[in-house]
Design a protein around this motif. Structure first.
Motif, PDB file in Angstrom:
ATOM      1  N   SER A  19       0.842  -1.190   0.000  1.00  0.00           N
ATOM      2  CA  SER A  19       0.000   0.000   0.000  1.00  0.00           C
ATOM      3  C   SER A  19       0.883   1.248   0.000  1.00  0.00           C
ATOM      4  N   ALA A 152      -1.761  -2.193   9.141  1.00  0.00           N
ATOM      5  CA  ALA A 152      -1.635  -1.312   7.978  1.00  0.00           C
ATOM      6  C   ALA A 152      -0.395  -0.459   8.156  1.00  0.00           C
ATOM      7  N   GLY A 338      -3.810  -7.061   2.493  1.00  0.00           N
ATOM      8  CA  GLY A 338      -4.167  -5.725   2.940  1.00  0.00           C
ATOM      9  C   GLY A 338      -3.058  -4.722   2.748  1.00  0.00           C
TER      10      GLY A 338
END
Length: 463
Positions: A19, A152, A338
């Motif tokens: 990410s 995250a 994720g």
């Protein structure tokens, strides 16, 4: 052949599954806080005890070397953003064996450091809460930061943002108070003048030998600056993020390290036992008669240790992920969920906790051997960075000059100066009994990894 294959790979293809949850404010504080570790708050005391007031010179010399290394790394990381950072650059410039060696040796260093920082943090907490087991606190810290990194990347960024803000605030306050005390403007204190700089044996109380020991101690206190180039690959704008962080490295080093060392040795006798026992910052604040200084600095040191744990779990997991993406490690470590390489995060945390177990189970043989093995890894990494920059700069100028957003100063002269400085540090380490063992142990690990990496490279070339 290997280099051309590596070069043809799109720069960020390996990092695509990750990410991009880090904002510019995260990167800025990671860069700012990355230079402020427990090594500065506590470890610098041993350097002061050895070098005396000349520790300032030691930090100036090692600081100049670190600035050159960061400038080289910044040039390559802005041109080729990658979570593999210097490992990916070494593969691109030298060959897969070099990326393998630099990456896995740094992974071992970071994972071991996670365990050491956990032990240090636990010792502080058990000092406040006597009778509680150290291992339980280490386990708690591991679970918290492993969980944060599993969730995250923005969690890592938020932790580091606030940790860095507290560390920067503490250093800034220390420098202000110290500056006022030196000027004689702090109530209840007299200006010390140069009494502590020239008295008690003079500026070089232990001669050049003490300065050398202080220099070696100062070099390894600068670890942590590399994390920002790893994190930049997961930021909103990797190129400008790296460029901005590297360009502010000079004043950060001058202000935090050199400035604070100058304040300490001006206000406190270098041979004061408190400098080593309590740490130079606590010793200075105690001498100024500031109430609660010891406990306040213990909180700051605890934050520095927890920050380093968090950053090293993050950095080790991304280095492992990048190595796997380049076919240089177990495939499981490269699985992303994720936007996070969760297996790599878990593996790095487990390795760190194994180091903690070894510190209790085998404190006299296995654990010291592990510490010696990682003792000079950062210098090995720096050499790979310098050699990679020498080779990649010419290639960039020829093929992609527009990627040179950050440029190494006075290339190639200062790159060669930096390499000469690194070789000189290796020679100095070989002269000192304490660091000689670290040098040989790290050298052995590096040679083993290089041999494995080269064997893997040859087998891949044949297939």
């Amino acid at each position: 052949m290997q280099n051309s294959t590596t070069e043809s790979t799109p720069p960020k293809a390996a990092d695509a599954p990750l990410s991009h949850g880090l904002k510019q404010r995260h990167l800025s504080m990671i860069a700012l806080g990355g230079v402020i570790g427990a090594g500065l708050f506590v470890g610098s005391g041993a350097g002061i005890a050895a070098a005396g007031p000349s520790i300032v010179v030691a930090y100036v010399v090692s600081g100049l070397l670190v600035m050159l290394v960061m400038r080289m790394l910044g040039e390559m990381s802005a041109a080729y953003p990658s979570s593999g950072s210097f490992s990916a650059h070494a593969e691109r410039a030298i060959g897969p064996w070099a990326g393998f060696t630099a990456g896995w040796s740094f992974w071992v260093l970071l994972c071991t450091a996670v365990g050491l920082e956990g032990i240090g943090a636990a010792k502080i907490v058990t000092g406040w809460l006597p009778g509680t087991p150290e291992w339980a606190w280490v386990a708690l810290f591991m679970v918290v930061f492993c969980g944060a990194n599993l969730a995250a990347v923005k969690n890592f960024g938020e932790f580091e943002f606030w940790f860095a803000a507290l560390k920067v605030g503490a250093i800034a306050l220390f420098l202000v108070l110290g500056g006022l005390a030196i000027a004689g403007l702090l109530p209840g204190t007299d200006a010390p003048g140069t009494a502590h700089l020239t008295g008690e044996g003079g500026f070089l109380p232990n001669g050049t030998e003490g300065l050398i020991i202080g220099l070696l101690a100062s070099v390894f206190a600068y670890g942590g600056m590399e994390t920002v180039t790893i994190a930049a690959a997961e930021s909103e704008d990797p190129v400008s993020g790296v460029a901005r962080a590297v360009r502010t490295a000079m004043w950060r080093i001058a202000l935090f390290y050199i400035g604070s060392m100058a304040v300490v040795v001006t206000l406190v006798p270098w041979d004061s036992a408190a400098v080593v026992e309590k740490g130079p910052y606590v010793a200075t604040l105690d001498r100024l008669g500031i109430p609660g200084a010891g406990q306040l600095m213990n909180v700051v040191v605890l934050v520095a240790l927890l920050s380093a744990m968090n950053a090293n779990i993050y950095g080790s997991s991304r280095i492992a992920y990048s190595l796997v993406q380049r076919g240089q490690g177990p495939a499981a470590l490269g699985r992303v969920a994720g936007g996070v390489p969760r297996i790599a995060v878990l593996a790095s945390s487990v390795f760190g906790f194994v180091c903690v177990v070894l510190s209790y189970w085998r404190p006299d043989d296995v654990f010291p051997w592990l510490l010696n093995m990682i003792g000079a890894v950062i210098l090995v990494v720096w050499i790979f960075i310098a050699v990679s920059q020498l080779r990649l700069r010419r290639r960039l100028e020829r093929e992609s000059p527009e990627k040179l957003v950050v440029r190494m100063w006075a290339f190639p002269v200062l790159t060669w100066v930096a390499l000469a400085g690194m070789v000189a540090i290796f020679v100095l380490m070989a002269r000192e009994a304490d660091t000689r063992v670290q040098l040989y142990s790290t050298g052995a690990m590096t040679l083993v990894l290089a041999a494995v990496g080269y064997g893997w490279q040859r087998s891949r070339a044949r297939s």
